[in-house]
Design an enzyme around this catalytic site. Structure first.
Site, PDB file in Angstrom:
ATOM      1  N   ASP A  60     -14.241  18.301  19.698  1.00 25.90           N
ATOM      2  CA  ASP A  60     -15.616  18.409  20.181  1.00 25.90           C
ATOM      3  C   ASP A  60     -15.709  17.770  21.558  1.00 25.90           C
ATOM      4  O   ASP A  60     -14.804  17.051  21.979  1.00 25.90           O
ATOM      5  CB  ASP A  60     -16.588  17.730  19.216  1.00 25.90           C
ATOM      6  CG  ASP A  60     -16.298  16.238  19.065  1.00 25.90           C
ATOM      7  OD1 ASP A  60     -16.980  15.443  19.730  1.00 25.90           O
ATOM      8  OD2 ASP A  60     -15.389  15.881  18.304  1.00 25.90           O
TER       9      ASP A  60
ATOM     10  N   MET B  19     -10.114   6.716  17.268  1.00 30.67           N
ATOM     11  CA  MET B  19     -10.296   5.434  16.586  1.00 30.67           C
ATOM     12  C   MET B  19      -9.008   4.716  16.168  1.00 30.67           C
ATOM     13  O   MET B  19      -9.093   3.704  15.470  1.00 30.67           O
ATOM     14  CB  MET B  19     -11.176   5.637  15.339  1.00 30.67           C
ATOM     15  CG  MET B  19     -12.585   6.107  15.646  1.00 30.67           C
ATOM     16  SD  MET B  19     -13.633   6.192  14.179  1.00 30.67           S
ATOM     17  CE  MET B  19     -13.858   4.447  13.817  1.00 30.67           C
TER      18      MET B  19
ATOM     19  N   HIS C 112       0.793  -1.225   0.000  1.00 30.11           N
ATOM     20  CA  HIS C 112       0.000   0.000   0.000  1.00 30.11           C
ATOM     21  C   HIS C 112       0.828   1.278   0.000  1.00 30.11           C
ATOM     22  O   HIS C 112       0.267   2.378   0.008  1.00 30.11           O
ATOM     23  CB  HIS C 112      -0.934   0.015   1.214  1.00 30.11           C
ATOM     24  CG  HIS C 112      -1.889  -1.136   1.243  1.00 30.11           C
ATOM     25  ND1 HIS C 112      -1.597  -2.318   1.891  1.00 30.11           N
ATOM     26  CD2 HIS C 112      -3.121  -1.296   0.690  1.00 30.11           C
ATOM     27  CE1 HIS C 112      -2.615  -3.155   1.743  1.00 30.11           C
ATOM     28  NE2 HIS C 112      -3.546  -2.569   1.023  1.00 30.11           N
TER      29      HIS C 112
ATOM     30  N   ARG D  26      -4.681  16.101   4.814  1.00 30.79           N
ATOM     31  CA  ARG D  26      -3.996  16.759   5.925  1.00 30.79           C
ATOM     32  C   ARG D  26      -2.506  16.438   5.891  1.00 30.79           C
ATOM     33  O   ARG D  26      -1.673  17.270   6.247  1.00 30.79           O
ATOM     34  CB  ARG D  26      -4.611  16.341   7.258  1.00 30.79           C
ATOM     35  CG  ARG D  26      -4.052  17.082   8.449  1.00 30.79           C
ATOM     36  CD  ARG D  26      -4.908  16.902   9.681  1.00 30.79           C
ATOM     37  NE  ARG D  26      -6.098  17.738   9.625  1.00 30.79           N
ATOM     38  CZ  ARG D  26      -7.014  17.787  10.585  1.00 30.79           C
ATOM     39  NH1 ARG D  26      -6.878  17.029  11.667  1.00 30.79           N
ATOM     40  NH2 ARG D  26      -8.062  18.566  10.472  1.00 30.79           N
TER      41      ARG D  26
END
Length: 233
Positions: free
Chosen positions: A203, A179, A4, A24
């Site tokens: 948040d 995550m 990859h 990003r």
């Protein structure tokens, strides 16, 4: 090359920043690094190498979640012998003493992913950050006046999930939910490498407070400055 990542040997630095978003990664490379070279475009998951204050640094997008970051961390370590892996991402705070726009340095990570249960069976392996990277990042944040909290985070296997465990996690001292960190720390431990997760609080799960796009850019800058300063010493 790996499956990859399309880089040749020597194109990737010993130290790699790992944002989830490939765009990003591109922004970090173009904004903060000099002498930038793109070494990967496979599946649109950009990777770049450049220099920061004379030190060779790479930036590699990882995608979202445990399976995706596991692919890139495994290949960076096994195919390119990367030594230092630093996640730069976002999280949702779950404690009232952690504020939106703060930076969290993840000392440890728990998870509802089955990643470690597959490897360890009934043993609850507790992956943690590398102390040297953690201390350097903490010192860098303090030097720059960036609000920073050190502690545990929770790596969730699903983005859209019920919040039934959030209150209990917060009671046990967990600062925020994201995550990827558990996978990063577990693979670093497996291969004897150094890892750290630096997270911007975008948040607040309990209060519903969120940052604006402009605010996210500002706090993102703080996080990247801390990450780069901590590895350029």
């Amino acid at each position: 090359m790996s499956v990859h990542i399309g880089a040749e040997k020597g194109q990737i630095a010993d130290t790699v920043l790992l944002p989830g978003d490939p765009l990003r990664a591109k922004f970090i490379a173009e904004t903060y690094l000099e002498n930038v070279e793109c070494y990967n475009e496979v599946r649109g998951m950009y990777g770049f190498t450049g220099t920061y204050k004379g030190k060779k640094i790479s930036v590699q997008g990882t995608g979202m979640g445990v399976p995706s970051i596991s692919i890139y961390v495994n290949e960076l370590i096994q195919s390119y012998d990367v030594q230092n892996l630093i996640r730069v991402g976002s999280c949702g705070a779950i404690r009232k003493d952690v504020k939106v726009r703060d930076v969290i340095l993840a000392m440890t990570s728990s998870t509802d992913s089955q990643m470690n249960r597959v490897a360890f069976g009934s043993v609850d392996f507790a992956p943690c950050a590398d102390f040297e990277l953690l201390k350097n990042a903490y010192d860098a944040a303090k030097d720059k006046g960036v609000p920073v909290t050190v502690g545990s985070v929770f790596t969730a296997d699903q983005f859209y999930n019920d919040d039934s465990q959030i209150e209990k996690l917060a009671k046990y001292g967990v600062l925020g939910v994201e995550m990827e960190t558990t996978a990063l720390y577990t693979l670093a431990a497996k291969h004897g490498r150094k890892a750290l997760s630096i997270l911007t609080v975008s948040d607040h799960v309990l209060t519903g407070e969120e940052t604006t796009a402009e605010e996210r850019q500002t706090t993102f800058h703080d996080m990247i400055e801390v990450a780069l300063h901590s590895v350029s010493q």
